[in-house]
Design a protein around this motif. Structure first.
Motif, PDB file in Angstrom:
ATOM      1  N   THR A 165       1.445 -30.012 -49.215  1.00 27.35           N
ATOM      2  CA  THR A 165       2.515 -30.213 -48.244  1.00 27.35           C
ATOM      3  C   THR A 165       2.171 -31.254 -47.189  1.00 27.35           C
ATOM      4  N   GLY A 170       7.722 -31.248 -46.493  1.00 28.78           N
ATOM      5  CA  GLY A 170       7.854 -29.836 -46.810  1.00 28.78           C
ATOM      6  C   GLY A 170       7.559 -29.590 -48.273  1.00 28.78           C
ATOM      7  N   THR A 171       8.465 -28.907 -48.944  1.00 27.99           N
ATOM      8  CA  THR A 171       8.258 -28.617 -50.359  1.00 27.99           C
ATOM      9  C   THR A 171       8.783 -29.719 -51.280  1.00 27.99           C
ATOM     10  N   LYS A 194      -2.266 -33.612 -44.690  1.00 30.23           N
ATOM     11  CA  LYS A 194      -1.652 -32.448 -45.328  1.00 30.23           C
ATOM     12  C   LYS A 194      -1.591 -31.307 -44.313  1.00 30.23           C
TER      13      LYS A 194
END
Length: 340
Positions: A165, A170-171, A194
């Motif tokens: 991430t 985000g994802t 990260k």
């Protein structure tokens, strides 16, 4: 302190009478187990978890991890407990015997993990993430990469993480910006940041192997341009000894509602040296080996925490006195009835 009794009879019923694991001797690892062995393993895990890990759960929650002079320090007692965990051989249960593992079926390890997460989820995440890193390198790494890292990850002498991430993405991994630039044959310089990296930094072990998603210079757009790299906290010499510190560090600790005993870090890579895991631009596929391990782990975490929550709620309901039962006094010799 909360109470916990591992539901060993439930485990026996599931393994023997539902899954019939002792009749699956055609499957690798299943031909070497029997009920006595599995019962002894899970009883041993239950004893260790309740005697060593459970007392540290509240310590970890109250103290949390701390970032001191650029280094993360885990709560008091975590380091001693971790090395007891390693010395007892618990990280090796389901790993490949070629690298020092015991080769037991993963299903046995899942029950051991449930016991660990029930008693101290923050602590259990350190070996849990390591097992995922082991699985990814074992499935996708070159022979040289396996020889360099797997025996140390299997034994627990080193730990592992996954770095996916980024703050802007985000994802949505298609948006990641972390870069990997070739510097020599098989070696790349990793640069980026990260976030939410569980077990990202700590003093428990001499080395941490970070699995990092990044883009090569010729990478196509989107998730089809992501590669995976093994980036150690401390560089590893050709003879397996530790060399110089790598150019990476934890710049901060994430603020969380719970699991404060696990070091969830913001990790910064400043040209840190790493090696490719699997094929170029196929990093997401390799990382999903670890992600699928993590998904199983998260499900087991929920089960373990719900089990200990139920056990303590039940104990409280049996002990807490308040008012009388609507159907009449259940404990007339007491001032009130248990709320159960």
């Amino acid at each position: 302190m909360p109470v916990y009794q591992a539901p060993l009879r439930d485990y026996q019923f599931i393994l023997d009478e539902m899954l019939h694991i002792y009749q699956q001797d055609a499957l690798k690892g299943f031909d070497e187990i029997d009920p006595d062995l599995v019962d002894a393993i899970l009883q041993g895990m239950a004893d260790f978890s309740t005697e060593v890990m459970l007392p540290l759960n509240s310590v970890g929650d109250l103290q949390g991890c701390k970032l001191v002079d650029g280094k993360v320090i885990t709560p008091e007692g975590f380091d001693n407990a971790y090395w007891q965990f390693v010395d007892n051989g618990w990280p090796t249960l389901t790993c490949d015997p070629e690298y020092g593992g015991q080769g037991l079926p993963e299903v046995v390890g899942i029950f051991a993990t449930e016991i660990q997460t029930a008693t101290n989820m923050a602590f259990a995440m350190y070996p849990g993430l390591t097992h995922g890193a082991y699985a990814a390198i074992h499935a996708h790494g070159s022979d040289a990469l396996k020889q360099k890292y797997l025996s140390k990850l299997v034994s627990g002498e080193w730990t592992g993480t996954m770095n996916l991430t980024e703050s802007h993405a985000g994802t949505d991994l298609a948006l990641l910006r972390t870069k990997a630039v070739p510097v020599s044959e098989g070696v790349f310089a990793i640069t980026g940041e990260k976030i939410f990296i569980s077990s990202g930094d700590h003093q428990l072990t001499d080395n941490i192997v970070h699995l990092v998603l990044a883009r090569l210079p010729d990478a196509p757009e989107g998730v089809k341009g992501i590669s995976l790299f093994a980036v150690p906290k401390v560089l590893v010499n050709n003879d397996g000894s530790l060399g110089a510190p790598n150019t990476l560090y934890a710049s901060g600790l994430e603020h969380k509602m719970g699991i404060h005993g696990n070091s969830t870090c913001v990790m910064v890579f400043e040209g840190a040296l790493g090696e490719l895991v699997g094929e170029p631009h196929q990093g997401l596929r390799a990382m999903f080996t670890m992600m699928n391990q993590a998904r199983l782990g998260v499900g087991v975490q929920g089960l373990g925490v719900s089990e200990i929550a139920y056990q303590n709620a039940l104990a409280y309901a049996k002990d807490r006195l308040q008012s009388r039962a609507l159907s009449g006094a259940k404990s007339p010799e007491k001032a009130a009835d248990p709320i159960l």
